[in-house]
Write an enzyme that holds these catalytic residues in place. Sequence first.
Site, PDB file in Angstrom:
ATOM      1  N   PRO A  43     -16.269 -39.108 -12.943  1.00  0.00           N
ATOM      2  CA  PRO A  43     -14.690 -38.609 -13.132  1.00  0.00           C
ATOM      3  C   PRO A  43     -13.928 -38.738 -12.232  1.00  0.00           C
ATOM      4  O   PRO A  43     -14.067 -38.814 -10.943  1.00  0.00           O
ATOM      5  CB  PRO A  43     -14.432 -37.164 -13.315  1.00  0.00           C
ATOM      6  N   LYS A  96      -9.227 -37.256  -7.097  1.00  0.00           N
ATOM      7  CA  LYS A  96     -10.192 -37.275  -7.865  1.00  0.00           C
ATOM      8  C   LYS A  96     -10.581 -35.782  -7.174  1.00  0.00           C
ATOM      9  O   LYS A  96     -11.793 -34.932  -7.862  1.00  0.00           O
ATOM     10  CB  LYS A  96     -11.875 -37.472  -7.924  1.00  0.00           C
TER      11      LYS A  96
END
Length: 316
Positions: A2, A58
């Site tokens: 991600p 992140k």
Amino acid sequence: MPELPEVEVVRRGLERWVVGRTIASAEVLHPRAVRRNAGSLPDRLKGRTAASVERRGKYLWLPLLDSEDITAGLDGLDGLGREVGAGEVAAGEALIAHLGMSGQLLVVDPLTPTEKHLRVRLTFTDGGPELRFVDQRTFGHLLVAPLAVRLPRPVPEPIAHIAADPLEDVFDDEEFATRLRLRRTGMPRRTEIKRALLDQSLISGVGNIYADEALWRARLHWARPTETLTTTKIAELLAAVREVMAEALEQGGTSFDSLYVNVNGESGYFDRSLAVYGRRDRPCPRCGTPIRREPFMNRSSYSCPKCQPRPRNAHP
DNA sequence: ACCGCAACCTGTACGC
DNA sequence: TGCGTACAGGTTGCGG
């Protein structure tokens, strides 16, 4: 996984489903997932309430309220007000999450069968949906750590080395342009533009997909030495990074498979809009030239040979 | 101080 | 079918 857009999708899901709820228990099913807390994580979570869900790059974190904070009606950010050191005020603790390559945070009914790679399970005092940390490769982890108030934005201590991300108000475009070309010591920085984009202490949130996509939009080859970039080109690149991330976010992020999902297990569909990433030998959307794949840092870089010619001064 | 790379994991795809 | 290899969206810590 991600990268920033996918993590932001998860943040929004947590904001909707977890904020304001009090943790009843934490069950650790794999020690590696809480390696930086070594056994203390359940005790540090029990009875505490998620005040909000924050993100930088992140990383995600949930500032934690104690029950006394709630009965006193404090906002939990500076409720304790203790002086810790110059420029810092204690602000309690936060639950930090990093998804690594394959981590998922899922909000599921407690009766849902256990996932194969379930690592941590959080239950809540309201008896409602659980929060599950599922992670196939265990590169991700959860951690409870002190949250220090640092102007202009409070950040958990373990991620103090992570730079602002390009979607934050506090991101400083000029400082980024300077640091791309100069070290802190004032000496010239010797590196390539993609390495710099992936350096989370320079700019956070950019990973392999969005680095390649932004470089394609800015017509830059990944091996371009940062010291040769003009201020104008750096501004173009930053604009491209922001643009591609905003578009990806609108589409729920990039998912090639079920590994990358929101808190309800649903995939985003920005993969359909990718120009170069994972598209070797397919035509460049701008000029039709077949996209090339090159080895890069034990991974891959995808680019258009015509739009993004290799710089002559780059290492072969 | 800085930079580049191996290591940390599990799973899938592919060639033989 | 089985086996070996390559590869996957990230970060860290260590050697040079």
